[in-house]
Design a protein around this motif. Sequence first.
Motif, PDB file in Angstrom:
ATOM      1  N   ASP A  10       4.677 -24.368 -25.190  1.00 48.29           N
ATOM      2  CA  ASP A  10       5.148 -25.259 -23.853  1.00 48.29           C
ATOM      3  C   ASP A  10       6.488 -24.536 -23.495  1.00 48.29           C
ATOM      4  N   ASN A  36       0.210 -26.597 -22.750  1.00 46.85           N
ATOM      5  CA  ASN A  36       0.321 -27.746 -23.844  1.00 46.85           C
ATOM      6  C   ASN A  36      -0.964 -27.694 -24.539  1.00 46.85           C
ATOM      7  N   PRO A  59       3.490 -30.808 -25.862  1.00 47.47           N
ATOM      8  CA  PRO A  59       3.209 -32.211 -25.130  1.00 47.47           C
ATOM      9  C   PRO A  59       1.525 -32.285 -24.909  1.00 47.47           C
ATOM     10  N   ASP A  60       1.348 -33.355 -24.663  1.00 52.92           N
ATOM     11  CA  ASP A  60      -0.048 -34.058 -24.448  1.00 52.92           C
ATOM     12  C   ASP A  60      -1.038 -34.011 -25.479  1.00 52.92           C
ATOM     13  N   ASP A  62      -0.814 -32.192 -29.584  1.00 54.23           N
ATOM     14  CA  ASP A  62      -0.083 -31.412 -30.728  1.00 54.23           C
ATOM     15  C   ASP A  62      -1.007 -30.261 -31.021  1.00 54.23           C
TER      16      ASP A  62
END
Length: 215
Positions: A10, A36, A59-60, A62
Motif C-alpha cells: 500500500d 491493497n 488495507p481491505d 491483510d
Amino acid sequence: MAIRVLLADDHKLMCEGMSSLLEKDPAIEVIALAENGLEAVNLAEALKPDIVVMDITMPDLDGIEACKQILAHRPETIVIAVSVHSEPYFVRSMLNAGAKGYLSKMAVYNDLTTAIHAVSGGEVFLGDHITMPQNAENPNNPEKETAARLAGLSIRECEIIALLAEGFSTTEIASKLDLSENTIGAHRQNIMKKLDLHSIAELTKFAIREKFIGL
C-alpha cells in the motif's frame, strides 16, 4: 521465459522501488502493482503470476488472508512476504498460510531478487534477521492446532493483544486505535475464543511467549 511477478504494497514508493529493482534482472518481469490485499487477490486471479511479492499490513485485506485466498484459487503461484514485522507470529502465519519466502523491508534491496530465484527453484527463502519460528519448521506441514489459532488472528487483533498484555485498559486501547469501547470489547472476546484463553493473565503469558509485546 521470464519469471512473472506481481507486487503488492500500500506504500506506492515501496512498490515502485521494488519494481525498479527487479527490472534490472532480465529473468524477471513485473506484470502489475497492487495497492491493497483485495486488489492483489483479484490481479493474481486475472493475470496468473508466477510469484506474488506482498506486504502483510495492507488495507481491505491483510497479506495473511490475501495469501490464503491467492493460493486457494491458484496453488501453483508462489508468495513472498515483505514486511516491517519480523516477530514470530507474522513469520509463522505467512508460512503457514503457504508463503515460501519472508523478507524484512530493511533487506529488500539486498535479498528480493535472490529470494525470487530461490523460491522459483523450490526453496523456502528467509531474509536477514528472519528465523524459522516454532510451529512453522515445515511450511508444507504445520502443526495444525497451534497454526490454526495463530493464523486466525487479524492484524487488528494482534495490536489489541499487545496493548492488553502491556496493561492498557479497554478505554485506553479504544482511544489509541480510534475505535469504540464496544468494538474493543468484541475484539477481546474474539481473541480469547480464537486462542482458547480465559483471562488476561493467560493472554499476557501468551503474548510474551509469542513476542507480541511491543508490536
